[in-house]
Design an enzyme around this catalytic site. Structure first.
Site, short mmCIF file in Angstrom:
data_model
loop_
_atom_site.label_atom_id
_atom_site.label_comp_id
_atom_site.label_asym_id
_atom_site.label_seq_id
_atom_site.Cartn_x
_atom_site.Cartn_y
_atom_site.Cartn_z
N GLN A 1 -15.72 0.86 -3.18
CA GLN A 1 -14.82 1.81 -3.38
C GLN A 1 -15.67 3.12 -3.78
O GLN A 1 -15.25 3.97 -4.43
CB GLN A 1 -14.00 1.53 -4.61
CG GLN A 1 -12.88 0.25 -4.38
CD GLN A 1 -12.09 -0.07 -5.39
OE1 GLN A 1 -12.23 0.57 -6.50
NE2 GLN A 1 -11.30 -1.14 -5.21
N GLY A 2 -16.51 3.37 -2.84
CA GLY A 2 -17.47 4.52 -3.00
C GLY A 2 -18.76 4.51 -3.58
O GLY A 2 -19.40 5.24 -3.56
N TYR B 1 0.76 -1.14 -0.07
CA TYR B 1 -0.09 0.06 0.01
C TYR B 1 1.00 1.29 -0.08
O TYR B 1 1.80 1.50 1.17
CB TYR B 1 -1.03 0.18 1.16
CG TYR B 1 -1.74 -1.14 1.37
CD1 TYR B 1 -2.22 -1.78 0.18
CD2 TYR B 1 -2.81 -1.48 2.30
CE1 TYR B 1 -3.18 -2.75 -0.08
CE2 TYR B 1 -3.89 -2.15 2.32
CZ TYR B 1 -3.95 -2.89 1.08
OH TYR B 1 -4.96 -3.88 1.23
N LEU C 1 -21.43 2.64 -3.06
CA LEU C 1 -22.26 2.59 -2.37
C LEU C 1 -22.83 3.72 -1.40
O LEU C 1 -23.58 3.63 -0.55
CB LEU C 1 -22.45 0.95 -1.42
CG LEU C 1 -22.48 -0.42 -2.02
CD1 LEU C 1 -22.09 -1.35 -1.43
CD2 LEU C 1 -23.96 -0.46 -2.64
N THR C 2 -21.89 4.63 -1.47
CA THR C 2 -22.01 6.02 -0.94
C THR C 2 -23.09 6.66 -1.32
O THR C 2 -23.48 7.83 -0.68
CB THR C 2 -20.92 6.46 -0.39
OG1 THR C 2 -20.23 7.23 -1.80
CG2 THR C 2 -19.94 5.58 0.25
N PRO D 1 -16.09 -2.80 1.17
CA PRO D 1 -17.62 -3.20 1.55
C PRO D 1 -18.42 -2.04 1.21
O PRO D 1 -19.84 -2.27 1.01
CB PRO D 1 -17.24 -3.17 3.28
CG PRO D 1 -16.40 -2.22 3.57
CD PRO D 1 -15.37 -2.54 2.46
#
Length: 328
Positions: free
Chosen positions: A212-213, A63, A215-216, A209
């Site tokens: 990567q955005g 990362y 579902l926001t 979950p």
């Protein structure tokens, strides 16, 4: 609010029901670190999570080319509260022996400034080295006191089973399998991976979950995610998501105005997995933390499953569901 803790496999270790993924901490290529958020923003998120009792952070040597581990190491230098760290070994094709895992682990520990980590995971099941070799290396690392538990990531049913059996020969449980799992990625339910993890008592750690955005509710076909992420989704895919978001909003209203993020994360926890969303700043951390302290009902989980199924099938039809209260 007191945070209940959940088992990490059959290791005897417990962790919060929600962790934090640190992929974006220092990653410039995929997440654009330095453009819109910096280390001060990340530190504010880190502190907010610890203040709320969320002390499980997942990182990896890859990362930000090690920058995520280094950043966490700087945070830990001034932190007195207990923090649980999970990191990962990437089995590059040139890493062919057990010794390569130990060298990589020692590098991670140096960047983190720690004598050991709570969980060490094989990041990908990349050939040519078979799972038993890496499992033996993980067993050695536990024996040497460098890690407390051993896990895998992105392992399918067969590799999960093989890894579990290989570790069992050393009397060590496979702690976890970290996989993509969300309302927009339920393949693990369909391909048998959830079932085999439950059979062996392996904890599922759910990365992405929030997809990567996606579902926001932040992104649309006209406003796709920035950078590389924006190329992953077609306009047709964007068009299928809003009915699912509508169900999520309705359920969130029934729980006192929970956000889409909070509903999506609560769904993962209701499935028995530990979500590890990424947070870049204090606002995102506070939103994520709002997924705790309440619980979806079985009927709400079923309604979300049905809406998710319609996204996967390509249907945009939707049936209305009742608004559920906080006590359900």
């Amino acid at each position: 609010m007191e945070i209940h803790r959940v088992p990490l496999g059959k290791t005897g270790i417990t962790v919060p029901p929600l962790g934090i993924g640190a992929w974006s901490w220092g990653d410039r290529m995929f997440w654009g670190y330095g453009k819109g958020y910096d280390e001060a923003d990340v530190r504010a998120a880190f502190d907010a999570c610890l203040n709320a009792g969320i002390n499980f952070f997942d990182t990896a040597e890859g990362y930000g080319q090690g920058q995520s581990e280094k950043m966490i190491g700087r945070f830990l230098q001034t932190e007195q509260r207990p923090v649980q760290i999970a990191t990962k070994f990437f089995p590059y094709p040139y890493r062919l022996t057990k010794g390569s895992l130990q060298r990589a682990l020692l590098g991670s520990l140096k960047r983190l400034g720690l004598p050991k980590v709570d969980l060490y995971q094989i990041h990908q099941p990349i050939p040519p080295v078979p799972p038993p070799v890496w499992m033996e290396a993980l067993a050695d690392a536990i024996r040497d006191g460098l890690i407390l538990s051993a896990g895998v990531s992105n392992y399918n049913v067969e590799r999960t089973r093989a890894s579990f059996q290989a570790l069992a020969r050393f009397g060590i449980p496979l702690a976890s399998n970290q996989i993509s799992y969300s309302l927009l990625d339920r393949a693990p339910e369909r391909n048998g991976l959830v079932a085999v993890c439950r059979e062996f008592g392996v904890t599922i750690i759910a990365y992405s979950p929030l997809m990567q955005g996606m579902l926001t509710g932040r992104y649309t076909a006209e406003n796709p995610p920035p950078g590389i992420r924006g190329f992953r989704y077609s306009k047709n895919y964007f068009a299928r998501i809003p009915p699912l978001l509508d169900v999520m909003r309705e359920i969130g209203r029934g729980h006192g105005g929970k956000t889409l993020t909070q509903v999506a994360l609560n769904w993962v926890m209701a499935k028995g997995a530990i979500p590890i969303p990424g947070v870049k700043n204090l606002h995102q951390a506070e939103d994520v933390l709002g997924a705790l302290g309440w619980q979806l009902s079985a009927a709400e989980v079923a309604a979300l499953d049905a809406a998710s199924d319609r996204v996967q099938s390509g249907s945009t039809s939707i049936t209305r569901i009742p608004v559920y209260g906080q006590n359900h």
